[in-house]
Design an enzyme around this catalytic site. Sequence first.
Site, mmCIF file in Angstrom:
data_model
loop_
_atom_site.group_PDB
_atom_site.id
_atom_site.type_symbol
_atom_site.label_atom_id
_atom_site.label_comp_id
_atom_site.label_asym_id
_atom_site.label_seq_id
_atom_site.Cartn_x
_atom_site.Cartn_y
_atom_site.Cartn_z
ATOM 1 N N GLU A 61 0.770 -1.025 -0.019
ATOM 2 C CA GLU A 61 0.035 0.106 0.020
ATOM 3 C C GLU A 61 0.770 1.187 -0.043
ATOM 4 O O GLU A 61 0.289 2.452 0.379
ATOM 5 C CB GLU A 61 -0.926 -0.117 1.231
ATOM 6 N N THR A 66 0.006 2.018 -8.306
ATOM 7 C CA THR A 66 -0.547 3.162 -8.898
ATOM 8 C C THR A 66 0.575 3.979 -9.597
ATOM 9 O O THR A 66 0.410 4.655 -10.573
ATOM 10 C CB THR A 66 -0.689 4.107 -7.651
ATOM 11 N N ARG A 195 -7.769 0.169 -5.484
ATOM 12 C CA ARG A 195 -6.651 -0.669 -4.830
ATOM 13 C C ARG A 195 -6.727 -2.226 -5.101
ATOM 14 O O ARG A 195 -8.232 -2.511 -4.835
ATOM 15 C CB ARG A 195 -7.003 -0.427 -3.341
ATOM 16 N N ASP A 221 7.084 -4.484 -11.031
ATOM 17 C CA ASP A 221 6.328 -4.449 -9.815
ATOM 18 C C ASP A 221 5.966 -5.585 -9.172
ATOM 19 O O ASP A 221 5.322 -6.498 -9.569
ATOM 20 C CB ASP A 221 5.022 -3.898 -10.220
ATOM 21 N N GLN A 225 3.481 -6.819 0.611
ATOM 22 C CA GLN A 225 3.339 -7.616 1.742
ATOM 23 C C GLN A 225 4.251 -8.582 2.246
ATOM 24 O O GLN A 225 5.015 -8.989 1.246
ATOM 25 C CB GLN A 225 1.811 -8.330 1.561
#
Length: 429
Positions: A61, A66, A195, A221, A225
């Site tokens: 996150e 993005t 998301r 990418d 986590q």
Amino acid sequence: MLSRAISCFGHSCNDVKPKFYETTEQKKNAQMRDKQLNKLLNELHKEDLKRLKLLLLGTGESGKSTLTKQMKIIHINGFDTRERMSKIADIKMNIKESIVVISSALHNMGIPLEKMENKSSFDFILSAASDADVQHTTAFLEHTERLWADAGIQLCYQRSHEYQLLDSAKYFLDRLDEIKQPDYIPTNQDILRCRVITTSIQHIEFDVPDCGKSVRFGVYDVGGQRGERKKWIQVFDGVVAILFVADCSAFDQTLREDPTKNRLLESLEIFEQVWKNRFLRNVSVLMFLNKVDILAEKVLKGRDISRLHDEYPDVFPDFDSFTVSNSERHAFEKHFSDPVRKRHRNSSKPDTNPDVVKAAVYIKHLFLKIVNGEMSLRHSVQKYQKDWHQHHKCYFYYTCAVNTKNVQNVLDGCRSLIIQSHLERFGVI
């Protein structure tokens, strides 16, 4: 001896016997194959010079995906209608997750609804949590819209730093009236804010013009986590530069996977592992201090970053005594001006809030202390050595991943650094 090296592939070289050619023709054919292979390898080497492999790293996150979407918008003509329509399901899932989380938090915090007539909507939302498809129904969207307008829910949202909530929650909940329309097509901003957890290695390639020629970038990418980080090493080979994305607004949040761990502290620890990784010692890092827009909102709402020093005195220096130099302030303003602006009546220039600048620069200095070897958070990583990073630099940029203009300016600014680093790797300069 290329032909002998190739013949050794898959076998022990000690087992390879000298090759004796029975005829002159066989010898000529072998030499021809050698020549063709050398030519092919040279061509592949030239292609490598044109392809720049970038790796996006950071915690979950932080905004890596993005940024990948922004690269698609900026360099690959964005999203077609089919791709936009495919995002509707993800956007509605974001809405469902957001309103369910807020409603559950309202219940746990004991915050009352403003209007008791919204109790039926509240009960509907909580009961819908286990329904996999309820977010696509008109009833769900109407109950969500009614509940989001309740002052009790709004008060609970104001305390969202106390629980795990998507950054995009308010954005999508404010747009419910448009999203529930049958002819709704997601905008670029909708897609950027949507998301979806990255659980595999995502890869995009695009060409960028430079000095009259086309340079190909390949961006990888990977999930941020904890469970996804073991995959990172799979894409280390041939990396020209690392784009490390840090969520500088996460100073008052904990990890989803570990509610006892501060997100900013986790980001610092992961950055140190990357910075001191022996496989990456010659790879420069472009540090994107991301979500400065959310940082600005938090600071202006009174969220206290100085509490970090009280909780982790060995890691976070005293914020109140931290000072920002003019050069640091100008560097911040060069990359980003926070969205909460005050304008002079007779000036077209925005004033950047000094508290926001101080918070952003303070967070930058935390990562800079790791770069300079002034701070070590993990005993398991390679200890700092004087000459360890002589070919290994770190450049800092302030970013807002959902702001296309900001991202484009930053990417344009660091492009030459990436190309130079790539040419140095091949000994061209």
